[in-house]
Write a protein that holds these residues in place. Structure first.
Motif, PDB file in Angstrom:
ATOM      1  N   UNK A 324       0.817  -1.211   0.000  1.00 12.54           N
ATOM      2  CA  UNK A 324       0.000   0.000   0.000  1.00 12.54           C
ATOM      3  C   UNK A 324       0.854   1.266   0.000  1.00 12.54           C
ATOM      4  N   UNK A 325       2.159   1.133   0.208  1.00 12.16           N
ATOM      5  CA  UNK A 325       3.050   2.290   0.247  1.00 12.16           C
ATOM      6  C   UNK A 325       3.502   2.736  -1.139  1.00 12.16           C
ATOM      7  N   UNK A 326       3.241   1.940  -2.157  1.00 17.96           N
ATOM      8  CA  UNK A 326       3.722   2.236  -3.497  1.00 17.96           C
ATOM      9  C   UNK A 326       2.841   3.291  -4.158  1.00 17.96           C
ATOM     10  N   UNK A 327       3.467   4.364  -4.593  1.00 17.19           N
ATOM     11  CA  UNK A 327       2.760   5.443  -5.290  1.00 17.19           C
ATOM     12  C   UNK A 327       2.820   5.265  -6.799  1.00 17.19           C
ATOM     13  N   UNK A 328       3.984   4.825  -7.279  1.00 19.61           N
ATOM     14  CA  UNK A 328       4.171   4.522  -8.691  1.00 19.61           C
ATOM     15  C   UNK A 328       4.776   3.138  -8.768  1.00 19.61           C
ATOM     16  N   UNK A 329       4.072   2.173  -9.374  1.00 23.01           N
ATOM     17  CA  UNK A 329       4.581   0.802  -9.400  1.00 23.01           C
ATOM     18  C   UNK A 329       5.721   0.647 -10.388  1.00 23.01           C
ATOM     19  N   UNK A 330       6.402  -0.489 -10.257  1.00 25.06           N
ATOM     20  CA  UNK A 330       7.505  -0.784 -11.163  1.00 25.06           C
ATOM     21  C   UNK A 330       6.994  -0.932 -12.590  1.00 25.06           C
TER      22      UNK A 330
END
Length: 334
Positions: A324-330
């Protein structure tokens, strides 16, 4: 994986190193990430940044060219990162979505109490053995009205303390917090809150809709003898308009832990060279204003949680996991 952590304060370095131990090798530098320092990240697949880094298009481009693919910011707020550009460049960006809300809420109250009871002025006087009480009169908070702007986790913690003081509770948010309602909080329109509150404390994120949430009109709506506290983001207040109201002799006290142009100033020693920000220079001259340098979050408990979450964010990235901490995924493979 080797990780470069920018803008690391001396007190937080051991906590960051402890969090990364056994996971990845972290190199800490007190240098802040800027356009000039971004080339330092060359060769590091992952970096960590502080809240006052400015990750605009130029910085992100330099990071990407140098091989950086993952940015782990050590804060909840992310208004300093150009997320669309990061996504276009294929950079993964993560933040710390949660840490001790009590650290910020308790510090907000420290500011409120300090300006109400003239603690800094009193301490400075007694250092000179001046023990007069003239000009140090504060007032009881019990029975007065606290206006809490934003009642998420931090706002709720602030509200619980206000309830302990025996204050009337007014709140403003997109949706009521049941925990605050249970404490007796009444949710009202922002203008009604500003007009009625003896103490206004800001606890909302900085997004386009909240930029200058307290502009000249909002500040004029407040009581002349109100206390204003901002421990959230500097851009919530129009600083120039605040100076204008203070010059009119308004407000019992103002406590600011954040400032809208703090990047490049806060966390740094400017005592010798001085600053060229006329608005901030004017703010600190008012006897009823207390400015601190974005330290509300700065407790051992909160920084430990921030460091642990940052290390976990990078660990998740390395393992191909998304939290849930990811703002822009890989970027997708291929």
């Amino acid at each position: 994986m080797e990780v470069l952590a920018f803008g690391v304060q001396a007190d937080e370095k051991p906590l960051i190193e402890k969090a990364f131990a056994g996971r990845h090798q972290v190199h800490c530098t007190e240098v802040f990430l800027t356009r000039d320092t971004a080339p330092m990240a060359a060769g590091y697949e992952a970096i960590s940044t502080s809240v006052n880094a400015r990750l605009d298009a130029d910085v992100l481009q330099t990071l990407a060219v140098g091989g950086t693919a993952m940015i782990a910011q050590r804060s909840t707020g992310f208004n300093n990162i150009d997320l669309p550009v990061a996504e276009r460049l294929g950079l993964t960006v993560a933040r710390v979505s949660y840490y001790s809300p009590y650290s910020v809420a308790e510090f907000a109250w420290a500011l409120a109490m300090a300006v109400n009871r003239r603690v800094v002025r009193a301490a400075n006087r007694t250092r000179d053995f001046d023990f007069r009480l003239d000009g140090l009169m504060g007032r009881d908070l019990r029975g007065r009205t606290a206006g809490v702007v934003g009642t998420g986790k931090i706002g709720e913690a602030f509200t619980r303390i206000a309830h302990g003081f025996g204050m009337r509770l007014l709140g403003w948010d997109l949706a009521p917090n049941p925990a605050c309602t249970a404490l007796g909080m009444e949710y009202v329109a922002k203008d009604e809150l500003l007009a009625a509150a003896d103490l206004v404390s800001l606890h909302v994120p900085l997004v386009p809709d909240t930029h200058h949430l307290l502009d000249a009109t909002g500040l004029r709506a407040m009581k002349d003898d109100a206390i204003l506290v901002n421990s959230s983001r500097g851009g919530l207040i129009d600083s120039g308009a605040l100076v204008g109201e203070l010059r009119k002799g308004r407000f019992l006290g103002v406590g600011l832990d954040v400032y809208e142009a703090e990047a490049g100033l806060f966390f740094l020693d400017k005592s010798v060279e001085g600053i060229d920000d006329d608005t901030l220079a004017r703010l600190v001259t008012f006897p009823n204003v207390l400015v601190t340098s974005h330290q509300a979050y700065y407790t051992e408990d909160a920084v430990d949680q921030i460091a642990e979450t940052t290390a976990r964010n990078i660990e998740d990235y390395a393992a191909g996991r998304r939290s849930e901490n990811v703002l822009v995924p890989a970027a997708p493979a291929g």
